[in-house]
Design an enzyme around this catalytic site. Structure first.
Site, PDB file in Angstrom:
ATOM      1  N   GLU A 133       0.965  -1.316   0.027  1.00 41.56           N
ATOM      2  CA  GLU A 133       0.044   0.063  -0.066  1.00 41.56           C
ATOM      3  C   GLU A 133       0.763   1.195  -0.070  1.00 41.56           C
ATOM      4  O   GLU A 133       1.162   2.029   1.206  1.00 41.56           O
ATOM      5  CB  GLU A 133      -0.984   0.064   1.204  1.00 41.56           C
ATOM      6  N   LYS A 164      -2.382  -1.802  -3.474  1.00 43.42           N
ATOM      7  CA  LYS A 164      -3.354  -0.990  -2.880  1.00 43.42           C
ATOM      8  C   LYS A 164      -2.991   0.411  -3.078  1.00 43.42           C
ATOM      9  O   LYS A 164      -1.933   1.124  -2.635  1.00 43.42           O
ATOM     10  CB  LYS A 164      -3.344  -1.344  -1.191  1.00 43.42           C
TER      11      LYS A 164
HETATM   12  C1  5MM Z   1      -4.846   4.721   4.228  1.00 47.15           C
HETATM   13  O1  5MM Z   1      -5.368   3.957   5.134  1.00 47.15           O
HETATM   14  C2  5MM Z   1      -5.979   2.714   4.784  1.00 47.15           C
HETATM   15  C3  5MM Z   1      -7.223   2.673   4.207  1.00 47.15           C
HETATM   16  O2  5MM Z   1      -8.119   3.314   4.736  1.00 47.15           O
HETATM   17  P1  5MM Z   1      -9.095   4.577   4.235  1.00 47.15           P
HETATM   18  O3  5MM Z   1      -9.938   3.594   3.313  1.00 47.15           O
HETATM   19  O4  5MM Z   1      -9.633   5.291   5.611  1.00 47.15           O
HETATM   20  O5  5MM Z   1      -8.174   5.671   3.578  1.00 47.15           O
HETATM   21  C4  5MM Z   1      -5.868   1.751   5.865  1.00 47.15           C
HETATM   22  O6  5MM Z   1      -5.917   0.368   5.749  1.00 47.15           O
HETATM   23  C5  5MM Z   1      -4.634   2.074   6.909  1.00 47.15           C
HETATM   24  O7  5MM Z   1      -3.441   1.639   6.354  1.00 47.15           O
HETATM   25  C6  5MM Z   1      -4.974   1.476   8.112  1.00 47.15           C
HETATM   26  O8  5MM Z   1      -6.122   1.957   8.800  1.00 47.15           O
HETATM   27  C7  5MM Z   1      -3.747   1.538   9.312  1.00 47.15           C
HETATM   28  O9  5MM Z   1      -3.413   2.973   9.366  1.00 47.15           O
HETATM   29  P2  5MM Z   1      -2.705   3.638  10.572  1.00 47.15           P
HETATM   30  O10 5MM Z   1      -2.604   5.067  10.295  1.00 47.15           O
HETATM   31  O11 5MM Z   1      -3.458   3.319  11.948  1.00 47.15           O
HETATM   32  O12 5MM Z   1      -1.436   2.982  10.540  1.00 47.15           O
END
Ligand code: 5MM
Length: 340
Positions: free
Chosen positions: A174, A216
């Site tokens: 991602e 991603k």
């Molecule tokens: C970008 O965040 C990922 C997708 O979420 P959105 O659809 O809300 O943008 C998400 O998978 C993210 O990687 C995880 O929630 C982990 O994020 P953090 O900031 O908690 O490491």
């Protein structure tokens, strides 16, 4: 489902997508606090339970990405979250990066490679089918991201992917190009292209199998401060053009993060992407905020509102899954609005 290629194909199968329920403790607390819920481990557990026990999610979800806290936890009745997902036939994913660290003065790099093979072995034994690693990339004019930052992220992502495949786990890579900033949609598309190109250079260099991984990505949209409003067709055009210039044909699937776009907006953008006929990959969703946000606001920690919050979540999931297949229409938003 034995091979990594089988799991990869199942995750991006038509009609389905992935729920990113892997917010770290800090991010999950932020989401809870925003709707007045106590930032405790018990409320984070209930938060997960609300979404993961929603009836019929398996119709639209191929996989769920969990944070380690949830991966090792259980619902109120004592059944492990992993068993809940297995009973529904939903593949179990695990976030394995350990958050971000500063890179130079203004950029970030992801932590978590030390000891990763050992951690992956444990996650695999406990039932993980796939994993996720997030790289955060900032745009600031033509200055950021720096080529050094892009290179470091690409090396880390490829190393993580290699470790996953060796452990029998499908890696989701991602590279999140942040929406924040005053950049244009064209600049976002340029950065997405550059980052993905570098990732595939490193993937080839490290001998990672491109057929057994999932990318991603962010969509190519104007920065949140830019004041520009992109049409779904413009987003589809620039996003797919970035992918055509960087992602090899052998890659099976690409999933999208929502990145702070509103649920209706990102659903319409996904629909426009699905309408394009020239696409050779499976393209689907892996949203956190856009899938959970509306239901979370309604639930706000009240036990009596859980069942209806689950109806709201299921409706958004249905709309996003329709968009993934190119069958969503904006009028369908009224069905969701009626539930709010
Ligand atoms: C970008 O965040 C990922 C997708 O979420 P959105 O659809 O809300 O943008 C998400 O998978 C993210 O990687 C995880 O929630 C982990 O994020 P953090 O900031 O908690 O490491």
């Amino acid at each position: 489902m034995n091979t990594l290629q089988d799991i990869t194909a199942a995750l991006v199968a038509p009609g389905k997508g992935i729920l990113a329920a892997d917010e770290s403790t800090k991010s999950a607390n932020k989401r809870l606090a925003a709707v007045g819920i106590a930032e405790t481990s018990e409320m984070r557990r209930v938060y997960r339970e609300v979404f993961l026990t929603t009836p019929q999610i398996e119709k639209h979800l191929s996989g769920v990405i969990l944070y380690e806290e949830t991966f090792n936890d259980h619902i109120r009745s004592g059944v492990p979250f992993i068993d809940i997902l297995n009973q529904k036939g939903i593949l179990v994913g695990i976030k394995v990066d350990q958050g971000v660290m500063p890179f130079g003065a203004k950029e970030l790099i992801t932590d978590g490679l030390v000891g990763l093979p050992e951690r992956l072995k444990v996650f695999k034994e406990k039932g993980a089918h796939f994993a996720k690693w997030r790289a955060v990339i900032t745009i600031e004019g033509d200055e950021l991201p720096t080529s050094e930052n892009i290179h470091e992220h690409a090396v880390s992502l490829a190393t993580y992917a290699k470790n996953c495949q060796e452990a029998g786990i499908v890696p989701i890579l991602e590279p999140e190009v942040l929406l924040q900033g005053g950049h244009t949609r064209a600049r976002a598309g340029e950065v997405i292209t550059e980052v993905l190109q570098e990732i595939f250079v490193e993937i080839a260099a490290q001998g990672v199998d491109p057929e057994a991984l999932i990318i991603k990505s962010s969509m190519a949209i104007s920065g949140s401060d830019s004041g520009c409003k992109d049409t779904p067709e413009e987003v589809a055009e620039d996003t797919l053009s970035a992918f055509h210039n960087s992602i090899p044909e052998e890659v099976t699937g690409i999933v999208f993060l929502s990145g702070g776009q509103t649920a209706a907006c990102v659903t319409a953008n996904l629909q426009a992407i699905a309408e394009r006929k020239e696409v050779m990959w499976q393209l689907t969703f892996s949203f956190a905020r856009a899938l959970q946000g509306e239901a979370l606001v309604y639930w706000a920690g009240d036990d009596e509102k859980i069942a209806h919050a689950q109806d709201i979540f299921l409706k958004r999931l249905e709309l996003v899954a329709l968009a993934r297949d190119g069958r969503y229409r904006s009028e369908m938003e009224e069905e969701l609005q009626a539930l709010l």
